[in-house]
Write an enzyme that holds these catalytic residues in place. Structure first.
Site, PDB file in Angstrom:
ATOM      1  CE  LYS A  88      40.039  39.987 115.318  1.00 22.19           C
ATOM      2  NZ  LYS A  88      38.912  40.229 114.408  1.00 22.19           N
ATOM      3  CD  GLU A 110      32.515  40.906 118.609  1.00 18.32           C
ATOM      4  OE1 GLU A 110      32.117  41.930 119.207  1.00 18.32           O
ATOM      5  OE2 GLU A 110      33.384  40.932 117.719  1.00 18.32           O
ATOM      6  CB  SER A 375      45.870  38.801 111.080  1.00 21.97           C
ATOM      7  OG  SER A 375      45.543  37.420 111.060  1.00 21.97           O
TER       8      SER A 375
HETATM    9  C1  PLP Z   1      44.725  36.491 114.337  1.00 22.09           C
HETATM   10  C2  PLP Z   1      43.396  36.723 113.713  1.00 22.09           C
HETATM   11  N1  PLP Z   1      43.322  36.930 112.401  1.00 22.09           N
HETATM   12  C3  PLP Z   1      42.147  37.139 111.782  1.00 22.09           C
HETATM   13  C4  PLP Z   1      40.957  37.116 112.469  1.00 22.09           C
HETATM   14  C5  PLP Z   1      39.687  37.305 111.707  1.00 22.09           C
HETATM   15  O1  PLP Z   1      39.080  38.536 111.910  1.00 22.09           O
HETATM   16  P1  PLP Z   1      39.106  39.679 110.809  1.00 22.09           P
HETATM   17  O2  PLP Z   1      38.596  39.089 109.548  1.00 22.09           O
HETATM   18  O3  PLP Z   1      38.209  40.713 111.358  1.00 22.09           O
HETATM   19  O4  PLP Z   1      40.489  40.162 110.669  1.00 22.09           O
HETATM   20  C6  PLP Z   1      40.983  36.918 113.849  1.00 22.09           C
HETATM   21  C7  PLP Z   1      39.726  36.907 114.611  1.00 22.09           C
HETATM   22  O5  PLP Z   1      39.608  36.548 115.719  1.00 22.09           O
HETATM   23  C8  PLP Z   1      42.235  36.714 114.485  1.00 22.09           C
HETATM   24  O6  PLP Z   1      42.311  36.500 115.797  1.00 22.09           O
END
Ligand code: PLP
Lengths: 391, 261
Positions: A88, A110, A375
């Site tokens: 993020k 948000e 992620s």
């Molecule tokens: C570690 C992590 N992965 C994935 C997501 C999902 O979001 P996005 O689909 O935008 O990557 C989030 C959302 O809070 C997150 O914190």
């Protein structure tokens, strides 16, 4: 009305379904991004922050024990190692710099899992911006450590009590704040969702994930992966991981959504997998969980970041055009993968990418080389997971 | 028979120099029958037109009062068809302008939606999350069905946008008084600037809404040149709080009507 230069539509999806009050701000944002993204000074500043402050490029890690368990080679793109612990920050730093460039000193964000809220609060602390973060009351409960981090960083966290009190309601409340304070505020949306030009801007800011990973895997393996796998909430880490590979026809792109208690239970967060009529939520047309009357349904997922009934419009188009595939993994499966990754690799993943890891580990495939976007890290989820595992 | 746009035009032109009063009614709140009773009370209290809201789960343009009324209406079983039933009854007495978010329209299918509201006697349609750029299909359906597709102008709209919106609007131009969501606002409001700006871009009547919550504000809006005044959250709050919503709302509408005389 004005000449469009960023993508507003992805196939039939996307658009700008917002109150008139916001339309001039969206045009201003689009113009600002079009100029910033080709401005050497802006790019140099963003690049410097991403490198020296946040820690890019992130490593590409050959996960040998996960590979052995899966029976094929698995690389993890380590977004969990970046400052604040999730991808993020890539988007938050870029948009906060853009806000400064637009002369807007108040930031609205948000957050679901709290990762985007922490990333925004961090960028605002660094750039001396005011920061207000909307968060569903249920998410405040299950992601408590991140609430404390945001407050320590100087942000104001506003609890949203409407509806299921999760991400959908937080986004709605953030948009209402923006409608009211649009003159001096910029809304840093946290995923590849929202009205145009947001999905395109968020993609541009997250594509570093896939750009880096593509070069890294070519260097290590001398070839491209057979599959790129990423979890999909709104879709920002997934679009970030996919974009560099979209033109590589032999690379399969797989988005993993939250099946929650199972697609058939109706309690899930998997609009792309479940299919059905597209709809409008939070300013764009995309795959959406809704009833026959067009009322938006509540999503359900163990992971706050995937607990969202909508999806990024570019993903809906990647699905329809056949370029990417979307699948879903349940709460229990994600929990198992969370634990397994910790024990096999000494990496505690966030619950969101644990969905992607489960898919790679357990769903049969001819692939012999997978790239998974890890992620974010799982510290935020520890208390909740330990409770669910009965420890 | 007059079509929707003509009925709205007649409501604005028949008011002999005073501003038209357009109270907002949340369809199905607190339940379908009571909402019809409140609508009838609006008629008897002196309304000239009624803005009828279709409840929606995620209303981005609405503040807390209308949001929670919408949620309560849905929880009480409100559906589009039931709200159109209310429209059918009320449209025999006054022109009805339906306020509906775009996803509910898409869910029914735009052409079918517009045909059904026309059949229910609805005169105009306002879609708060459908700016000009996204509106062509809906406005085309409305034109074919004789329903006025009412445009929205905001204080943040550029002159270029106002010119396009002002030219396209049918029936009247819904002018948002403040940047923000619906909701009562206490500030003694200076509406002159926004009205003058909007008026220079349209030949349609200019109706002002969002934040107008006292008879004094309503008469200030009329004094500043508004052709119509829309009262939303104040009345919806009355419906939420009063023991006898129709009677209480009638009294309130009478006060607003008197302020505009
Ligand atoms: C570690 C992590 N992965 C994935 C997501 C999902 O979001 P996005 O689909 O935008 O990557 C989030 C959302 O809070 C997150 O914190």
């Amino acid at each position: 009305m004005s000449e469009t230069k960023l993508d507003h539509r992805f196939g039939p999806y996307g658009g700008q379904y917002v109150p008139e009050t916001l339309m001039p701000a969206l045009a201003e944002l689009e113009a600002a991004w079009l100029s910033a993204r080709v401005d050497d000074d802006f790019q140099a500043e963003l690049g410097r922050l991403l490198r020296d402050y946040a820690g890019r490029p992130t490593p590409l890690y050959l996960a040998e024990r996960l590979s052995a368990a899966a029976g094929r080679t698995i690389y993890l793109k380590r977004e969990d190692l970046i400052h604040t612990g999730a991808h993020k920050i890539n988007n938050a730093l870029g948009q906060a710099l853009l806000a400064v460039r637009m002369g807007k000193r108040r930031i609205i964000a948000e957050t679901g899992a709290g990762q985007h809220g922490v990333a925004s609060a961090t960028a605002c602390a660094l750039l001396e911006l005011e920061c207000v973060v909307y968060m569903g009351a249920e998410d405040i409960r299950r992601q408590a450590p991140n609430v404390q981090r945001m407050e320590l960083l100087g942000a104001t966290v506003v609890a949203v009590e409407a509806g299921a009190r999760t991400l959908k309601e937080a986004v709605s409340e953030a948009i209402r704040d923006w409608v009211t304070n649009v003159a001096d505020s910029h809304y840093i949306i946290g995923s590849a969702v929202g009205p145009a030009p947001y999905p395109a801007i968020v993609r541009d800011l997250q594509r570093c994930i896939g750009d880096e990973a593509r070069a890294q895997i070519l260097e290590r393996e001398g070839r491209l992966p057979q599959r790129v796998i990423a979890c999909v909430g709104g879709g920002s880490n997934a679009i970030g991981a996919f974009t560099a590979f979209v033109g590589d026809d032999d690379v399969e792109l797989i988005g993993v959504e939250a099946a929650g208690e199972g697609i058939d239970s109706g309690r899930h967060g998997a609009p792309l997998t479940a299919g059905g009529r597209p709809g409008v939520l939070h300013g764009s047309l995309s795959a959406l969980l809704q009833d026959d009357e067009g009322q938006i349904a509540e999503a359900h997922s163990i992971s706050a970041g995937l607990d969202y009934p909508g999806s990024g419009p570019e993903h809906a188009w990647l699905r329809d055009s056949g370029r990417a595939t979307y699948v879903a993994v349940t709460d229990d499966e994600a929990l198992a993968a969370f634990e397994r990754t910790a024990q096999l690799e000494g990496i505690i993943p966030a619950l969101e990418p644990a969905h992607a890891i489960h898919y790679a580990l357990h769903v049969p495939s001819d692939s012999d080389l997978d790239l998974i976007c890890l992620s974010g890290r799982g510290d935020k989820d520890l208390a909740e997971v330990l409770k669910l595992l009965g420890r | 028979m007059m079509n929707g746009a003509e009925r709205i035009a007649a409501a604005f032109s028949g008011r002999k120099g005073r501003a038209a009063l357009m109270p907002y009614l949340m369809g199905g709140f607190p339940d379908i029958e009571t909402s019809l009773g409140i609508g009838n009370a609006y008629v008897e209290g002196g309304a000239d037109l009624i803005e009828l809201g279709v409840p929606f789960s995620d209303p981005l343009a609405d503040g807390p009062v209308i949001q929670s009324a919408g949620s309560a209406a849905l929880a009480a079983g409100a559906t589009l068809d039931l709200v159109l039933g209310v429209a059918g009854e009320l449209s025999a007495r006054l022109p009805i302008v339906l306020m509906c978010y775009s996803n509910a329209i898409l869910a029914r299918g735009t052409d079918r939606f517009v045909d059904e509201i026309a059949a229910a006697g609805v005169s105009g349609l306002i879609v708060p999350d459908l700016p000009l750029e996204e509106a062509p299909a809906t406005s085309k359906s409305c034109a074919a069905a004789g329903v006025a597709f009412v445009g929205l102008a905001a204080p943040t709209s550029t002159d270029q946008r106002l010119a396009a919106i002002g030219a396209a609007t049918q029936g009247f131009l819904y002018t948002v008084a403040v940047a923000g969501t619906t909701g009562e606002r206490g500030d003694d409001s200076d509406y002159g600037e926004v009205i003058a700006r909007v008026r220079s871009h349209t030949s349609a009547p200019v109706a002002l809404g969002f934040g107008i919550s006292t008879p004094e504000q309503a008469s200030a809006a009329a004094g500043a040149g508004a052709d119509g005044v829309i009262i939303g959250s104040r009345l919806v709050r009355e419906a939420a709080e009063a023991d006898q919503p129709p009677a209480a709302c009638k009294t309130l509408v009478e006060q607003f009507a008197r302020a505009l005389r």
